[in-house]
Write an enzyme that holds these catalytic residues in place. Sequence first.
Site, mmCIF file in Angstrom:
data_model
loop_
_atom_site.group_PDB
_atom_site.id
_atom_site.type_symbol
_atom_site.label_atom_id
_atom_site.label_comp_id
_atom_site.label_asym_id
_atom_site.label_seq_id
_atom_site.Cartn_x
_atom_site.Cartn_y
_atom_site.Cartn_z
ATOM 1 N N ARG A 22 0.841 -1.207 0.000
ATOM 2 C CA ARG A 22 0.000 0.000 0.000
ATOM 3 C C ARG A 22 0.879 1.262 0.000
ATOM 4 O O ARG A 22 0.638 2.206 -0.757
ATOM 5 C CB ARG A 22 -0.904 -0.040 1.233
ATOM 6 C CG ARG A 22 -1.981 1.003 1.246
ATOM 7 C CD ARG A 22 -3.098 0.588 2.164
ATOM 8 N NE ARG A 22 -4.045 -0.247 1.436
ATOM 9 C CZ ARG A 22 -5.182 0.240 0.918
ATOM 10 N NH1 ARG A 22 -5.505 1.494 1.075
ATOM 11 N NH2 ARG A 22 -6.008 -0.545 0.263
ATOM 12 N N VAL A 70 -7.627 4.691 11.288
ATOM 13 C CA VAL A 70 -7.730 3.255 11.029
ATOM 14 C C VAL A 70 -9.196 2.862 10.844
ATOM 15 O O VAL A 70 -10.105 3.622 11.182
ATOM 16 C CB VAL A 70 -7.112 2.429 12.183
ATOM 17 C CG1 VAL A 70 -5.616 2.659 12.266
ATOM 18 C CG2 VAL A 70 -7.785 2.771 13.509
ATOM 19 N N ASN A 71 -9.392 1.661 10.323
ATOM 20 C CA ASN A 71 -10.749 1.141 10.114
ATOM 21 C C ASN A 71 -11.499 0.949 11.422
ATOM 22 O O ASN A 71 -10.912 0.492 12.395
ATOM 23 C CB ASN A 71 -10.653 -0.249 9.480
ATOM 24 C CG ASN A 71 -10.763 -0.172 7.985
ATOM 25 O OD1 ASN A 71 -10.907 0.903 7.428
ATOM 26 N ND2 ASN A 71 -10.687 -1.308 7.344
ATOM 27 N N GLU A 147 -16.827 10.791 -0.771
ATOM 28 C CA GLU A 147 -15.988 10.267 -1.836
ATOM 29 C C GLU A 147 -16.429 10.839 -3.175
ATOM 30 O O GLU A 147 -17.605 11.107 -3.387
ATOM 31 C CB GLU A 147 -16.075 8.740 -1.863
ATOM 32 C CG GLU A 147 -15.328 8.121 -0.717
ATOM 33 C CD GLU A 147 -15.386 6.606 -0.734
ATOM 34 O OE1 GLU A 147 -15.372 6.018 -1.821
ATOM 35 O OE2 GLU A 147 -15.453 6.034 0.361
ATOM 36 N N ALA A 208 -26.301 9.971 9.978
ATOM 37 C CA ALA A 208 -27.652 9.440 10.182
ATOM 38 C C ALA A 208 -28.690 10.378 9.549
ATOM 39 O O ALA A 208 -29.631 9.931 8.896
ATOM 40 C CB ALA A 208 -27.929 9.263 11.674
ATOM 41 N N CYS A 259 -20.060 4.123 5.097
ATOM 42 C CA CYS A 259 -20.343 4.825 6.353
ATOM 43 C C CYS A 259 -21.790 4.838 6.797
ATOM 44 O O CYS A 259 -22.061 4.634 7.979
ATOM 45 C CB CYS A 259 -19.858 6.254 6.238
ATOM 46 S SG CYS A 259 -18.094 6.282 5.931
ATOM 47 N N PHE A 321 -20.678 2.362 -5.435
ATOM 48 C CA PHE A 321 -21.829 2.818 -4.639
ATOM 49 C C PHE A 321 -22.299 4.203 -5.049
ATOM 50 O O PHE A 321 -23.403 4.627 -4.718
ATOM 51 C CB PHE A 321 -21.535 2.749 -3.137
ATOM 52 C CG PHE A 321 -20.739 3.886 -2.561
ATOM 53 C CD1 PHE A 321 -19.362 3.896 -2.627
ATOM 54 C CD2 PHE A 321 -21.383 4.945 -1.920
ATOM 55 C CE1 PHE A 321 -18.631 4.954 -2.093
ATOM 56 C CE2 PHE A 321 -20.669 5.997 -1.383
ATOM 57 C CZ PHE A 321 -19.283 6.013 -1.467
HETATM 58 C C1 UGA Z 1 -20.908 10.174 3.305
HETATM 59 C C2 UGA Z 1 -21.240 11.601 3.772
HETATM 60 O O1 UGA Z 1 -21.898 12.296 2.721
HETATM 61 C C3 UGA Z 1 -19.980 12.350 4.169
HETATM 62 O O2 UGA Z 1 -20.310 13.625 4.687
HETATM 63 C C4 UGA Z 1 -19.240 11.548 5.238
HETATM 64 O O3 UGA Z 1 -18.034 12.179 5.604
HETATM 65 C C5 UGA Z 1 -18.938 10.181 4.679
HETATM 66 O O4 UGA Z 1 -20.154 9.504 4.331
HETATM 67 C C6 UGA Z 1 -18.186 9.389 5.711
HETATM 68 O O5 UGA Z 1 -18.690 9.232 6.829
HETATM 69 O O6 UGA Z 1 -17.050 8.981 5.438
HETATM 70 P P1 UGA Z 1 -20.018 9.098 1.046
HETATM 71 O O7 UGA Z 1 -20.402 7.791 1.680
HETATM 72 O O8 UGA Z 1 -18.689 9.227 0.418
HETATM 73 O O9 UGA Z 1 -20.134 10.281 2.127
HETATM 74 O O10 UGA Z 1 -21.071 9.405 -0.104
HETATM 75 P P2 UGA Z 1 -22.464 10.194 -0.221
HETATM 76 O O11 UGA Z 1 -22.325 11.203 -1.273
HETATM 77 O O12 UGA Z 1 -22.956 10.639 1.079
HETATM 78 O O13 UGA Z 1 -23.421 9.062 -0.774
HETATM 79 C C7 UGA Z 1 -23.783 7.927 0.004
HETATM 80 C C8 UGA Z 1 -24.814 7.099 -0.722
HETATM 81 O O14 UGA Z 1 -26.054 7.783 -0.779
HETATM 82 C C9 UGA Z 1 -24.454 6.788 -2.170
HETATM 83 O O15 UGA Z 1 -24.793 5.454 -2.452
HETATM 84 C C10 UGA Z 1 -25.295 7.753 -2.964
HETATM 85 O O16 UGA Z 1 -25.577 7.305 -4.261
HETATM 86 C C11 UGA Z 1 -26.542 7.811 -2.117
HETATM 87 N N1 UGA Z 1 -27.342 9.038 -2.327
HETATM 88 C C12 UGA Z 1 -26.819 10.259 -2.043
HETATM 89 C C13 UGA Z 1 -28.654 8.924 -2.771
HETATM 90 O O17 UGA Z 1 -29.142 7.813 -3.015
HETATM 91 N N2 UGA Z 1 -29.391 10.059 -2.940
HETATM 92 C C14 UGA Z 1 -28.902 11.299 -2.670
HETATM 93 O O18 UGA Z 1 -29.653 12.305 -2.833
HETATM 94 C C15 UGA Z 1 -27.584 11.410 -2.216
#
Ligand code: UGA
Length: 449
Positions: A22, A70-71, A147, A208, A259, A321
Site C-alpha cells: 500500500r 484506522v478502520n 468520496e 444518520a 459509512c 456505490f
Molecule cells: C458520506 C457523507 O456524505 C460524508 O459527509 C461523510 O463524511 C462520509 O459519508 C463518511 O462518513 O465517510 P459518502 O459515503 O462518500 O459520504 O457518499 P455520499 O455522497 O454521502 O453518498 C452515500 C450514498 O447515498 C451513495 O450510495 C449515494 O448514491 C446515495 N445518495 C446520495 C442517494 O441515493 N441520494 C442522494 O440524494 C444522495
Amino acid sequence: MAMIALKCPHIRVTVVDLSQPRIDAWNSEHLPIYEPGLDEIVKACLGKNLFFTTDVAGSIAAAEMIFVSVNTPTKKTGLGAGKAADLTYWESAARTIAAVSKSNKIIVEKSTVPVRTAEAIEKVLQRNCSAPGVRFDILSNPEFLAEGTAMEDLSLPDRVLIGGKIENPEGRAAVDALCEVYANWVPSERILRANLWSAELSKLAANAFLAQRISSINAMSALCEATGADVAQVSRAIGMDSRIGAKFLNASVGFGGSCFQKDILNLAYICECHGLKEVADYWYSVVGMNDYQKSRFVKRVVSAMFNTIRGKKITMLGFAFKKDTGDTRETPAIDVGKGLIEDGAKLAIYDPKVTDEQIAQDMEGNTENITTFKTAKEALDGAHAVCIMTEWDEFKLYDWKEIYSVMQKPAFVFDGRLILDHEHLREIGFIVYALGKPIDPFLKSAEGV
Ligand code: UGA
C-alpha cells in the site's frame, strides 16, 4: 493528509501504514485509491512535505500530532455483533503510540468512533507509556468529506469540527494547535470547537441525518409509483423550501458506501445501550427502508419481465456505490445483483472504475452467474434488460438507439438512479421502469412493488 500538506507547506506530513504494498503504491504513479484531483495534490507534495512510509514507530516518535485514521468496521461477532463498532485497530494503534512515544503528543481521532472512545483510548495510552512525563491530549476531528468530491470538500469544507477537553487549559491548547493547522486555509468562522463527546456524536448524527433524507425520499418514491406522482417533481418542490434544502433528495435504488449503514447501526446500538429503545428503533428504520428499496427494485425487475428471469442476461451498468469512485463497499449493486441471481439471472456487469476482482469478491461464490466486461457495449450485447446501478455520467451519453438494436426484445431499462432520458428511451422502443416515476402501462399489469 495530502490536503494539509498542500495547504501548509511548513508542516511535514508523514503517512504510515503497516502494509508495504500500500505504501509502495502511494509512492508510485498509481495511487491505491481513485479520487478525482488527489493524484495532482499527492504529486505536488510528495517528497517535499508529504511522505509515505512503513516506519510506523520512527514516524510516531518524531510527530507532535498524530491523526489516527484506522478502520472501525461493524463488529462481526460477540457482544453488539452486526451493530457496534469494532475498535480493535484503534486500540492497537493506541498501544503502538504509547509504546514508542518519548514526547508529548496530540492524538487526533479521524476514524469515526462510538461516543466516548476518546476516554477509553486515553486510558490505553496512559497505562502503556513507559516514558516518564509524556502527555497525551486527545482530540476528535471527524471527517465530513464525501468520496468523489473529497478534494473540493477538503479545500472548502462547510465546517471543521474539533472536539477536545475545552474545560481545561491543556485541552484548550491542544484544540488551538489543531485549529491553527486548519486556519491555514479554512475561514475561522467555519472552524467549530466542541467538547469531545459532542464532536464524536456529531459525526454519527450527521451521517444518520443524511441517510435519513435518502430513506425519506425513497419511501416517497414507492408512494409515487403507487399513485402516479413523480418523485423528481416532489423532491424539487420540497427541496425549494429553504428549511428543507435541495441536497440529498435524489431517490435511488438505495444508499451505499462504507459509512451510512455502519454509522446508523452504531448510533442505534449506542441508543440501545442507554436504554433508548424507541430512539434506536427510529434509526434502525432508516436502514430498514434502504433494504426495502433494494428488494423492491429486484421485485420490479422480475415482475416486469413476466415473472421469470431464469437464464436471462441482465446487464448492470455501474457497480460502485456512487459515481466518480471505484469504491463498492455496501453498494446497492451487491444486494440487487444477488437478488437477481437468486431468481436465476445471468448478470453482465460493467463499471468504468471497479475491477473484476473486486466484483468477484463482493459477489462471493456467485461468479458462475456473473460476467464482467471492459466495455458497456459488450456487456449489453444480447441482454434482455439493463439496470442502472450507479449514476456514471457516461451512461447518459451512450447511443441508446444502437444499444436497443443489439438487445433482446422487449428490451427493458430499469433506471435505479434516474439519470436517463426516459421519454427518449420509450420513443426508441424500450420498456422503461424509472424509480419513483409514473409506471409504464406495459408494466402496470405486472404485480410488483
Ligand atoms: C458520506 C457523507 O456524505 C460524508 O459527509 C461523510 O463524511 C462520509 O459519508 C463518511 O462518513 O465517510 P459518502 O459515503 O462518500 O459520504 O457518499 P455520499 O455522497 O454521502 O453518498 C452515500 C450514498 O447515498 C451513495 O450510495 C449515494 O448514491 C446515495 N445518495 C446520495 C442517494 O441515493 N441520494 C442522494 O440524494 C444522495
